[in-house]
Write a protein that holds these residues in place. Structure first.
Motif, PDB file in Angstrom:
ATOM      1  N   ILE A  70      14.405 -12.487  73.913  1.00  0.00           N
ATOM      2  CA  ILE A  70      14.478 -12.855  72.487  1.00  0.00           C
ATOM      3  C   ILE A  70      14.927 -14.306  72.380  1.00  0.00           C
ATOM      4  O   ILE A  70      15.980 -14.676  72.896  1.00  0.00           O
ATOM      5  CB  ILE A  70      15.459 -11.931  71.734  1.00  0.00           C
ATOM      6  N   ASP A  71      14.116 -15.126  71.732  1.00  0.00           N
ATOM      7  CA  ASP A  71      14.429 -16.544  71.560  1.00  0.00           C
ATOM      8  C   ASP A  71      15.195 -16.732  70.252  1.00  0.00           C
ATOM      9  O   ASP A  71      14.636 -16.514  69.177  1.00  0.00           O
ATOM     10  CB  ASP A  71      13.130 -17.351  71.533  1.00  0.00           C
ATOM     11  N   PRO A  72      16.473 -17.147  70.324  1.00  0.00           N
ATOM     12  CA  PRO A  72      17.246 -17.317  69.086  1.00  0.00           C
ATOM     13  C   PRO A  72      16.724 -18.441  68.199  1.00  0.00           C
ATOM     14  O   PRO A  72      17.088 -18.520  67.031  1.00  0.00           O
ATOM     15  CB  PRO A  72      18.665 -17.609  69.582  1.00  0.00           C
ATOM     16  N   ASP A  73      15.852 -19.296  68.737  1.00  0.00           N
ATOM     17  CA  ASP A  73      15.267 -20.377  67.945  1.00  0.00           C
ATOM     18  C   ASP A  73      13.813 -20.099  67.587  1.00  0.00           C
ATOM     19  O   ASP A  73      13.175 -20.893  66.918  1.00  0.00           O
ATOM     20  CB  ASP A  73      15.343 -21.701  68.726  1.00  0.00           C
ATOM     21  N   GLY A  74      13.297 -18.971  68.053  1.00  0.00           N
ATOM     22  CA  GLY A  74      11.881 -18.660  67.862  1.00  0.00           C
ATOM     23  C   GLY A  74      11.557 -18.100  66.484  1.00  0.00           C
ATOM     24  O   GLY A  74      12.428 -17.930  65.627  1.00  0.00           O
ATOM     25  N   GLU A  75      10.289 -17.801  66.316  1.00  0.00           N
ATOM     26  CA  GLU A  75       9.796 -17.281  65.036  1.00  0.00           C
ATOM     27  C   GLU A  75      10.427 -15.935  64.698  1.00  0.00           C
ATOM     28  O   GLU A  75      10.715 -15.639  63.551  1.00  0.00           O
ATOM     29  CB  GLU A  75       8.266 -17.153  65.114  1.00  0.00           C
ATOM     30  N   MET A 119      21.647 -11.779  61.943  1.00  0.00           N
ATOM     31  CA  MET A 119      23.042 -11.433  62.184  1.00  0.00           C
ATOM     32  C   MET A 119      23.646 -10.816  60.934  1.00  0.00           C
ATOM     33  O   MET A 119      23.438 -11.301  59.817  1.00  0.00           O
ATOM     34  CB  MET A 119      23.842 -12.663  62.602  1.00  0.00           C
ATOM     35  N   VAL A 120      24.423  -9.728  61.152  1.00  0.00           N
ATOM     36  CA  VAL A 120      25.067  -8.998  60.060  1.00  0.00           C
ATOM     37  C   VAL A 120      26.523  -8.766  60.443  1.00  0.00           C
ATOM     38  O   VAL A 120      26.800  -8.204  61.508  1.00  0.00           O
ATOM     39  CB  VAL A 120      24.368  -7.642  59.804  1.00  0.00           C
ATOM     40  N   GLY A 121      27.447  -9.170  59.580  1.00  0.00           N
ATOM     41  CA  GLY A 121      28.864  -8.939  59.806  1.00  0.00           C
ATOM     42  C   GLY A 121      29.358  -7.780  58.952  1.00  0.00           C
ATOM     43  O   GLY A 121      28.895  -7.585  57.831  1.00  0.00           O
ATOM     44  N   VAL A 139      15.232  -5.758  57.424  1.00  0.00           N
ATOM     45  CA  VAL A 139      15.689  -5.334  58.751  1.00  0.00           C
ATOM     46  C   VAL A 139      14.589  -4.592  59.505  1.00  0.00           C
ATOM     47  O   VAL A 139      14.724  -4.348  60.699  1.00  0.00           O
ATOM     48  CB  VAL A 139      16.966  -4.460  58.676  1.00  0.00           C
ATOM     49  N   GLU A 140      13.526  -4.270  58.818  1.00  0.00           N
ATOM     50  CA  GLU A 140      12.425  -3.510  59.410  1.00  0.00           C
ATOM     51  C   GLU A 140      11.851  -4.235  60.625  1.00  0.00           C
ATOM     52  O   GLU A 140      11.412  -5.390  60.521  1.00  0.00           O
ATOM     53  CB  GLU A 140      11.332  -3.280  58.363  1.00  0.00           C
ATOM     54  N   ASN A 141      11.877  -3.557  61.792  1.00  0.00           N
ATOM     55  CA  ASN A 141      11.350  -4.088  63.052  1.00  0.00           C
ATOM     56  C   ASN A 141      11.999  -5.393  63.504  1.00  0.00           C
ATOM     57  O   ASN A 141      11.397  -6.154  64.251  1.00  0.00           O
ATOM     58  CB  ASN A 141       9.822  -4.255  62.971  1.00  0.00           C
ATOM     59  N   GLU A 142      13.211  -5.659  63.049  1.00  0.00           N
ATOM     60  CA  GLU A 142      13.923  -6.875  63.433  1.00  0.00           C
ATOM     61  C   GLU A 142      14.988  -6.576  64.474  1.00  0.00           C
ATOM     62  O   GLU A 142      15.457  -5.447  64.601  1.00  0.00           O
ATOM     63  CB  GLU A 142      14.603  -7.516  62.204  1.00  0.00           C
ATOM     64  N   THR A 143      15.378  -7.615  65.210  1.00  0.00           N
ATOM     65  CA  THR A 143      16.543  -7.536  66.085  1.00  0.00           C
ATOM     66  C   THR A 143      17.749  -7.892  65.231  1.00  0.00           C
ATOM     67  O   THR A 143      17.793  -8.965  64.630  1.00  0.00           O
ATOM     68  CB  THR A 143      16.420  -8.514  67.271  1.00  0.00           C
ATOM     69  N   SER A 176      14.215  -2.892  65.143  1.00  0.00           N
ATOM     70  CA  SER A 176      13.672  -2.598  66.474  1.00  0.00           C
ATOM     71  C   SER A 176      14.787  -2.544  67.511  1.00  0.00           C
ATOM     72  O   SER A 176      14.672  -1.834  68.500  1.00  0.00           O
ATOM     73  CB  SER A 176      12.629  -3.651  66.871  1.00  0.00           C
ATOM     74  N   LEU A 177      15.882  -3.284  67.274  1.00  0.00           N
ATOM     75  CA  LEU A 177      16.995  -3.331  68.204  1.00  0.00           C
ATOM     76  C   LEU A 177      18.260  -3.708  67.435  1.00  0.00           C
ATOM     77  O   LEU A 177      18.223  -4.605  66.588  1.00  0.00           O
ATOM     78  CB  LEU A 177      16.728  -4.391  69.296  1.00  0.00           C
ATOM     79  N   VAL A 178      19.361  -3.028  67.717  1.00  0.00           N
ATOM     80  CA  VAL A 178      20.666  -3.395  67.164  1.00  0.00           C
ATOM     81  C   VAL A 178      21.576  -3.705  68.345  1.00  0.00           C
ATOM     82  O   VAL A 178      21.739  -2.875  69.246  1.00  0.00           O
ATOM     83  CB  VAL A 178      21.289  -2.269  66.302  1.00  0.00           C
ATOM     84  N   ILE A 179      22.124  -4.907  68.333  1.00  0.00           N
ATOM     85  CA  ILE A 179      23.042  -5.355  69.372  1.00  0.00           C
ATOM     86  C   ILE A 179      24.431  -5.375  68.745  1.00  0.00           C
ATOM     87  O   ILE A 179      24.657  -6.088  67.761  1.00  0.00           O
ATOM     88  CB  ILE A 179      22.665  -6.761  69.878  1.00  0.00           C
TER      89      ILE A 179
END
Length: 175
Positions: A28-33, A38-40, A92-96, A124-127
Motif C-alpha cells: 500500500i503506497d501512502p502517497d498513491g491514488e 486514517m480514523v481516530g 470506507v467501502e473497499n478502502e484501507t 478492504s482492510l482495517v489496520i
C-alpha cells in the motif's frame, strides 16, 4: 516504585515508521491514488491520529469516531456528557482504514469502533494502531502496531493527556 512512562513524541515517531513499514509490506503506497484513510477514536485516539496523519502527510482528511452509542456498557454507564458526532469525510467501502486509539486494554472500545465503522461500509482492510497496548485483552482484539506494551499493577491505569502537549500519566484507582 512507580514505573517511568515513555515519552509520547518518541512513541509517535516509532509508530509513524512502523505504520509506513506495515503499509509497504502490504503493498500500500501512502502517497498513491488508493492511499489509506486514517480514523481516530475519540478522544485520545484522535489526538494520536492527528499527529500521525500530519507526520505521514496523508492528503485525505482525518476521520473521527465517537463510539459512545456503540459501547457494550452503555446501559450500565449511561451516555458520556461530551458525546461528539462521528465524522468520516470519505467512503470506507473497499478502502484501507488505519484505525487509531491511544490505549487498548480490554478491546471493547475497538470492538465498538469496528461496529460503527462497518455501519459506514465495508473496508478492504482495517489496520489497528495504538499508542499503548496494556495486553489485558478480554476480546480477541489486538493491535497490528503499538508504540509500547506496558504491564500495569491491578490498581493502575495509564491516561493520555492533551491535546497539546500530549503526555502520559500513570493513575492509581481508588479501591
Amino acid at each position: 516504585m512507580e514505573q517511568a512512562l515513555p515519552e509520547v513524541s518518541a512513541l509517535l515517531a516509532s509508530l509513524r515508521m512502523e505504520v509506513l513499514a506495515y503499509l509497504s509490506k502490504k503493498g500500500i503506497d501512502p502517497d498513491g491514488e488508493k492511499q489509506p484513510k486514517m480514523v481516530g477514536i475519540e478522544t485520545g485516539g484522535v489526538w494520536v491520529a492527528r499527529s500521525l496523519h500530519q507526520s505521514m502527510g496523508l492528503s485525505s482528511p482525518l476521520g473521527t469516531l465517537d463510539i459512545s452509542f456503540y459501547r457494550d456498557d452503555f446501559t450500565e454507564k449511561g451516555l458520556h456528557p461530551k458525546v461528539k458526532p462521528s465524522t468520516l469525510p470519505f467512503s470506507v467501502e473497499n478502502e484501507t482504514i488505519i484505525l487509531v486509539d491511544d490505549v487498548v486494554m480490554s478491546g471493547r472500545t475497538v470492538r465498538a469502533a469496528l461496529n460503527e465503522l462497518f455501519d459506514y461500509g465495508r473496508p478492504s482492510l482495517v489496520i489497528l494502531v495504538v499508542l499503548i497496548d496494556l495486553n489485558e485483552h478480554q476480546l480477541p482484539i489486538q493491535p497490528d502496531i503499538s508504540g509500547v506494551k506496558l504491564t500495569l499493577k491491578p490498581n493502575e491505569r495509564v491516561k493520555l493527556t492533551g491535546p497539546s502537549p500530549l503526555a502520559l500519566e500513570l493513575r492509581q484507582l481508588d479501591r
